[in-house]
Scaffold this active site. Structure first.
Site, short mmCIF file in Angstrom:
data_model
loop_
_atom_site.label_atom_id
_atom_site.label_comp_id
_atom_site.label_asym_id
_atom_site.label_seq_id
_atom_site.Cartn_x
_atom_site.Cartn_y
_atom_site.Cartn_z
N ASP A 1 34.15 -15.45 0.10
CA ASP A 1 33.24 -15.35 -1.17
C ASP A 1 34.72 -16.05 -2.03
O ASP A 1 36.42 -16.37 -2.00
CB ASP A 1 32.88 -15.81 -1.87
CG ASP A 1 32.98 -14.32 -3.48
OD1 ASP A 1 34.13 -13.62 -2.52
OD2 ASP A 1 32.14 -13.79 -4.05
N TYR B 1 37.65 -16.99 -5.25
CA TYR B 1 38.85 -16.49 -5.97
C TYR B 1 37.83 -16.43 -7.28
O TYR B 1 37.77 -17.96 -7.67
CB TYR B 1 40.29 -16.72 -6.36
CG TYR B 1 40.84 -17.13 -5.04
CD1 TYR B 1 41.43 -15.11 -5.14
CD2 TYR B 1 41.85 -18.05 -5.15
CE1 TYR B 1 41.71 -15.25 -4.02
CE2 TYR B 1 42.31 -17.08 -3.52
CZ TYR B 1 42.94 -16.17 -3.20
OH TYR B 1 43.44 -15.83 -2.51
N HIS C 1 39.96 -6.86 5.76
CA HIS C 1 40.81 -8.68 5.12
C HIS C 1 41.60 -7.95 3.95
O HIS C 1 42.49 -6.33 4.07
CB HIS C 1 39.26 -7.85 3.39
CG HIS C 1 39.62 -9.05 2.62
ND1 HIS C 1 40.60 -9.06 1.43
CD2 HIS C 1 38.12 -10.33 2.77
CE1 HIS C 1 39.28 -10.80 1.16
NE2 HIS C 1 38.72 -11.21 1.69
N PHE D 1 41.95 -18.17 0.82
CA PHE D 1 42.82 -17.64 0.60
C PHE D 1 43.37 -18.52 -0.56
O PHE D 1 45.13 -17.97 -0.99
CB PHE D 1 43.36 -17.61 1.50
CG PHE D 1 42.55 -15.89 2.35
CD1 PHE D 1 42.44 -14.85 1.57
CD2 PHE D 1 41.61 -16.17 2.84
CE1 PHE D 1 41.43 -13.19 1.66
CE2 PHE D 1 40.66 -15.35 3.76
CZ PHE D 1 40.57 -13.94 2.78
#
Length: 232
Positions: free
Chosen positions: A71, A73, A194, A84
């Site tokens: 999801d 930031y 991740h 990202f």
């Protein structure tokens, strides 16, 4: 927020052709009502005009690589609709710094940029997609389960069914759960931890960008590939 069913949907045209039917579905009605309530009580990221930026920057027929995250930031000013990525002027968060570190280690010639804006990736065919497209300020994963997943699943299914030789990069557990939506006979699937600091020891050295390059060049598991590199 997701547009009302009968309104003019602000989505890039090629994606709208594939996803238009989603906006009339009950899960999107539920999501729309949820977001209205959320915005009455909390800050929600990214801004409404940027929720669909992943699709705006990378039209359906131009996608070559899909990077799938969880999801957006959840800090103020960070999210702008590309997983990202952060806007110019915002320091790269730790997860993005880890992405750059892995690129430096595995892709010859990669130079770490002075910013964290990944729009150049998106413009060159890298779909930067989160499984959930909004989040409440300071509460990661707070908008999971309200309908975004079904919408982004539809996007992944459409790419899998109608395109060939793509590379799907699944970063983290939320992304890995989408593996079943992808036809591995037509596309390369690259799974990894991740890049968050919480899983950095598994991320560093994972070689995802090398595997992506090999698949694009036809040397990996993709049955049909195109030349290209996943770079800023």
């Amino acid at each position: 927020m997701p547009p009302a069913p009968n309104s003019q949907i602000q989505l890039e045209q090629s994606w709208l052709e594939h996803l238009r039917g989603q906006f009339d579905q009950p899960h999107m009605e539920q999501l729309r009502a949820f977001l209205v309530a959320e915005k009455g009580k909390h800050a929600v990221f990214p801004p409404g005009a940027e929720m669909f930026n992943a699709f705006q920057f990378t039209p359906f027929d131009q996608v070559r690589v899909v990077i799938l995250g969880q999801d957006p930031y959840h800090g103020f000013g960070q999210a702008h609709g590309l997983c990202f990525s952060v806007p110019h002027g915002v320091p790269p968060p730790p997860s993005l710094r880890n992405v750059f570190t892995e690129l430096e280690a595995s892709v010859p010639g990669f130079a770490r940029p002075a910013h964290g804006n990944l729009e150049p990736w998106a413009e060159r065919g890298v779909l930067l997609l989160n499984t959930t497209l909004t989040v409440r300020a300071s509460e990661p994963n707070s908008h999971a389960g309200w309908g975004w997943e079904r919408f982004t699943d539809a996007a992944i299914r459409a790419l899998s069914a109608e395109r060939n030789g793509l590379v799907f990069m699944l970063w983290g557990n939320a992304a890995k759960k989408k593996k079943g939506l992808i036809d591995a006979e037509k596309h390369a699937v690259v799974e990894s931890a991740h890049p968050s600091p919480l899983s950095a020891r598994l991320w560093h050295g994972c070689g995802v960008f090398r595997l992506c390059d090999e698949a694009l060049a036809g040397q990996g598991s993709a049955r049909q590939g195109q030349q290209g590199r996943c770079r800023t």
